[in-house]
Design a protein around this motif. Structure first.
Motif, PDB file in Angstrom:
ATOM      1  N   ARG A 141      23.654  11.749   4.816  1.00  0.00           N
ATOM      2  CA  ARG A 141      24.975  12.365   4.656  1.00  0.00           C
ATOM      3  C   ARG A 141      25.723  11.833   3.441  1.00  0.00           C
ATOM      4  O   ARG A 141      26.404  12.586   2.723  1.00  0.00           O
ATOM      5  N   LYS A 154      21.967  14.114   8.630  1.00  0.00           N
ATOM      6  CA  LYS A 154      22.788  13.015   9.163  1.00  0.00           C
ATOM      7  C   LYS A 154      22.404  11.672   8.531  1.00  0.00           C
ATOM      8  O   LYS A 154      23.252  10.856   8.209  1.00  0.00           O
ATOM      9  N   LYS A 155      21.101  11.496   8.338  1.00  0.00           N
ATOM     10  CA  LYS A 155      20.643  10.238   7.744  1.00  0.00           C
ATOM     11  C   LYS A 155      21.056  10.123   6.283  1.00  0.00           C
ATOM     12  O   LYS A 155      21.359   9.024   5.792  1.00  0.00           O
ATOM     13  N   SER A 195      26.646  18.726  15.711  1.00  0.00           N
ATOM     14  CA  SER A 195      25.783  17.581  15.391  1.00  0.00           C
ATOM     15  C   SER A 195      26.576  16.459  14.722  1.00  0.00           C
ATOM     16  O   SER A 195      25.994  15.545  14.120  1.00  0.00           O
ATOM     17  N   GLU A 216      18.344  24.063  12.041  1.00  0.00           N
ATOM     18  CA  GLU A 216      18.190  23.084  13.127  1.00  0.00           C
ATOM     19  C   GLU A 216      17.192  21.997  12.756  1.00  0.00           C
ATOM     20  O   GLU A 216      17.355  20.828  13.138  1.00  0.00           O
ATOM     21  N   ASN A 217      16.147  22.369  12.015  1.00  0.00           N
ATOM     22  CA  ASN A 217      15.124  21.393  11.636  1.00  0.00           C
ATOM     23  C   ASN A 217      15.628  20.394  10.598  1.00  0.00           C
ATOM     24  O   ASN A 217      14.968  19.396  10.329  1.00  0.00           O
ATOM     25  N   SER A 218      16.781  20.670  10.005  1.00  0.00           N
ATOM     26  CA  SER A 218      17.300  19.825   8.933  1.00  0.00           C
ATOM     27  C   SER A 218      18.395  18.876   9.394  1.00  0.00           C
ATOM     28  O   SER A 218      18.757  17.963   8.664  1.00  0.00           O
ATOM     29  N   LEU A 219      18.932  19.087  10.587  1.00  0.00           N
ATOM     30  CA  LEU A 219      20.135  18.368  11.004  1.00  0.00           C
ATOM     31  C   LEU A 219      19.970  16.855  11.035  1.00  0.00           C
ATOM     32  O   LEU A 219      20.825  16.112  10.549  1.00  0.00           O
ATOM     33  N   SER A 220      18.856  16.377  11.604  1.00  0.00           N
ATOM     34  CA  SER A 220      18.657  14.922  11.686  1.00  0.00           C
ATOM     35  C   SER A 220      18.518  14.317  10.299  1.00  0.00           C
ATOM     36  O   SER A 220      19.039  13.223  10.033  1.00  0.00           O
ATOM     37  N   PHE A 221      17.826  15.017   9.420  1.00  0.00           N
ATOM     38  CA  PHE A 221      17.666  14.521   8.048  1.00  0.00           C
ATOM     39  C   PHE A 221      19.018  14.489   7.325  1.00  0.00           C
ATOM     40  O   PHE A 221      19.325  13.542   6.606  1.00  0.00           O
TER      41      PHE A 221
END
Length: 510
Positions: A210, A207-208, A228, A200-205
Motif C-alpha cells: 500500500r 495491502k502489503k 478490505s 479480488e486476486n490483487s487485494l492481499s498484494f
C-alpha cells in the motif's frame, strides 16, 4: 493510381480514363449522366465513391445544397490526379463536401455524421468506378459499416442520456467555484483499480504494498477496497445516473479525493462530499460541458466514450504519474461473476435473493441478458489482471468494445508495456503535474452567471437568424436534441426545432 490519363467528351469536357483506358463517364453527355446518378439520392449525409471528372458530384451539390457529401477515391495518388482537373478545383471551395480515401473514410464519417442533422444516410458507387475498383469498393463498404456501428452506439448513448447530461451539468456548475489543489507523491506508482472479479486476486498484494501506491479506483470498486480496509487516494466517477449514489454509501474514515465528471449525478456528488471529502471536477467529450467550462480549471480527461477505467488512467497521467499499473480490468464475467465482491450490486442482490431467486440466478440474469461469448484461456482478454485468466469466463459485445477502447487509448497515448500490468507514459512534452499545479494556484474563480450569459448571447444570434447554421454553441445542444429525437412526442420535429427545444430547456435552469 487507378487512372491512366484523360479523354475529351463531345463538348470537350475532361474525362479520366481507367488503367484499362476505359472512360469513367459518358463521352456523349457526362453532365446528363451525373444528373441521373444524383436522382438516386435523398437530402442528407451522402457518401459517393469515385470522383473522376466530378460531373456527378456537381449534380449532387446542385440538387442537395443542404446535404453533406464525402467523396472517396481509391488512393491518394488518384485523388490528387482528379483534384488537379480545373473543373474539380472549384469543388474544394465548397464547405459541404470533403474528399478522402478508404483508409480515412471511417474517421471522416465519425467526425462529420450527426444523425439529428442528417436524417438520411446514403452510400452509392459511381457505376463505372465500381466495375473497375471492386477491392477498393469492399474497403469502403467495411469502413462505412464500422463507422455506422460506432456512430449508432454513440447516438444511442446520447439519445438516452442527453437530457440527464445537460441537467446534471448545469446543477453541478451552479455550485462550482474552483477545484482543490491535489498533493501527490509522483515517486509512487499510480494503481488503477477497476471493478472486475480479477480485483479480488490483487487485494492481499495491494495491502502489503500500500505504501508504494497512489490508488485511483473506479467508483464501482470503491466498496470492494473499503471492505478490505484499503482506502484509495482518489475515486473516479463518470456516471450521470442517480444509481451511482449507491457507490458512496460506504463510510470512509480516510479522506479521499472524489473525481467527478461535471455531468455526473449531482446527488452522487453531494453524497460523496458529506463526509468532508474534496470534490474535483473533470470534463470529458460532452460538447456543452467543454464549452461552458473553458474558463475554469476543470481539466479535460479522456474517458473513452464513458469508460471509467480509461478515465482513471488519464487522471493519473494528468497528475503527472510516470508509472501506472492496472488491475481488475477484466472486461469479462470471470468465474461466473460480473463484478468483484463488495460492489453495490452484491449487497443489492444479497438483499433480494430468496429460495426461488438465488444470488447466482440474479447474477446470471445480469450477465446473460445479452449474447455472450466464452473466452476460455484467452490471455489477451485478461491482460490487465494480476491473476492468470480463468477457464470459464464470458464476454459480451459491449464489454469487448470497452476493452478495445482501453487498448486503443493505451496505444494512442504511447504507453510502453515494460512488464505484465505495468505501463510507463512517454517521456515527452510538458509534465502534466506542473501544468496542473499552476492551474490550481490561480485565484480566479468560475462565474456561472457570466458563463451562461455569454453562451446565451452567442446562441441567440443564431436562433434569431433566418438561416440556421451549426455553430459551436448550437452543436453543444446536440446530445439533448438526440434525446428529443428519440422521444415519441418530439421525434417528428425538424432539426432546428429540436435544437431550439434543447435551448429552451437550457434556459429553464437559468
Amino acid at each position: 493510381m487507378i487512372y491512366s490519363g484523360l479523354a475529351a467528351s463531345k463538348n470537350n469536357a475532361q474525362i479520366p480514363l481507367f488503367y484499362n483506358d476505359k472512360p469513367m463517364h459518358s463521352k456523349y453527355s457526362p453532365e446528363k449522366e451525373g444528373e441521373v446518378f444524383a436522382s438516386y439520392f435523398k437530402e442528407g449525409f451522402i457518401i459517393t465513391a469515385g470522383l473522376g471528372g466530378g460531373f456527378h458530384i456537381k449534380a449532387l451539390l446542385q440538387k442537395f445544397n443542404q446535404s453533406f457529401i464525402i467523396c472517396v477515391e481509391a488512393d491518394k495518388e488518384s485523388l490528387d490526379f482528379c483534384l488537379s482537373l480545373n473543373e474539380n478545383k472549384l469543388l474544394l471551395e465548397n464547405k459541404n463536401i470533403i474528399f478522402t480515401t478508404p483508409d480515412f473514410l471511417e474517421e471522416e464519417i465519425i467526425k462529420n455524421y450527426i444523425p439529428p442533422l442528417y436524417e438520411n444516410f446514403t452510400l452509392e458507387f459511381q457505376r463505372a468506378w465500381l466495375t473497375n475498383n471492386e477491392d477498393a469498393a469492399k474497403k469502403i463498404q467495411l469502413a462505412a459499416k464500422s463507422a455506422l456501428e460506432k456512430v449508432s452506439a454513440d447516438f444511442s448513448v446520447q439519445s438516452h442520456f442527453g437530457k440527464q447530461w445537460q441537467r446534471n451539468l448545469l446543477l453541478n456548475l451552479k455550485n462550482f467555484s474552483k477545484n482543490p489543489y491535489v498533493k501527490t507523491d509522483l515517486s509512487k506508482t499510480a494503481l488503477i483499480c477497476a471493478a472486475g472479479p480479477g480485483l479480488e486476486n490483487s487485494l492481499s498484494f495491494i495491502k502489503k504494498q500500500r505504501a508504494s501506491y497512489f490508488i485511483i479506483c473506479a467508483d464501482t470498486s470503491y466498496g470492494t477496497l473499503l471492505e478490505s480496509s484499503i482506502f484509495p487516494d482518489a475515486v473516479v466517477s463518470v456516471d450521470s445516473q442517480h444509481v451511482s449514489c449507491q457507490h458512496f454509501y460506504h463510510f470512509n474514515k480516510s479522506k479521499t479525493l472524489f473525481v467527478f465528471d461535471i455531468t455526473s449525478s449531482p446527488d452522487a456528488v453531494r453524497k460523496a462530499g458529506e463526509n468532508g471529502n474534496d470534490i474535483f471536477f473533470i470534463k470529458s467529450a460532452h460538447p456543452l460541458s467543454r464549452l461552458l467550462c473553458r474558463n475554469t480549471d476543470i481539466p479535460f480527461i479522456n474517458t473513452g466514450s464513458g469508460t471509467v477505467t480509461i478515465g482513471c488512467v488519464d487522471f493519473a497521467r494528468f497528475l503527472g504519474f510516470q508509472k501506472i499499473q492496472i488491475t481488475g480490468a477484466d472486461f469479462a464475467y470471470t468465474n461466473g461473476k460480473p463484478y468483484a465482491k463488495g460492489t453495490y450490486l452484491e449487497k443489492q442482490y444479497l438483499s433480494r435473493n430468496n429460495r426461488f431467486k438465488t444470488e447466482e440466478e440474479l447474477y446470471c440474469t445480469l450477465m446473460f441478458r445479452t449474447e455472450t461469448e466464452r473466452i476460455g484461456n484467452d490471455e489477451s482478454i485478461c491482460l490487465f489482471k494480476y491473476s492468470m485468466p480463468a477457464k470459464n469466463s464470458f464476454t459480451t459485445q459491449i464489454l469487448n468494445r470497452y476493452r478495445l477502447s482501453l487498448d486503443k487509448y493505451l496505444a494512442d497515448s504511447n504507453f510502453d508495456e515494460k512488464e505484465r500490468n505495468v505501463f510507463f507514459t512517454a517521456q515527452s512534452g510538458k509534465n502534466p503535474a506542473e501544468e496542473k499545479s499552476q492551474l490550481n494556484k490561480t485565484e480566479k474563480t468560475f462565474s456561472y452567471k457570466k458563463s451562461v450569459e455569454d453562451f446565451c448571447s452567442k446562441i441567440a444570434l443564431v436562433m434569431d437568424s433566418k438561416d440556421f447554421i451549426l455553430t459551436q454553441e448550437t452543436a453543444s445542444l446536440l446530445p439533448f436534441a438526440c434525446y428529443l429525437k428519440r422521444n415519441s412526442a418530439t421525434s417528428r420535429l425538424g432539426n432546428i426545432e429540436l435544437i431550439k427545444l434543447a435551448y429552451s430547456n437550457f434556459r429553464r435552469y437559468n
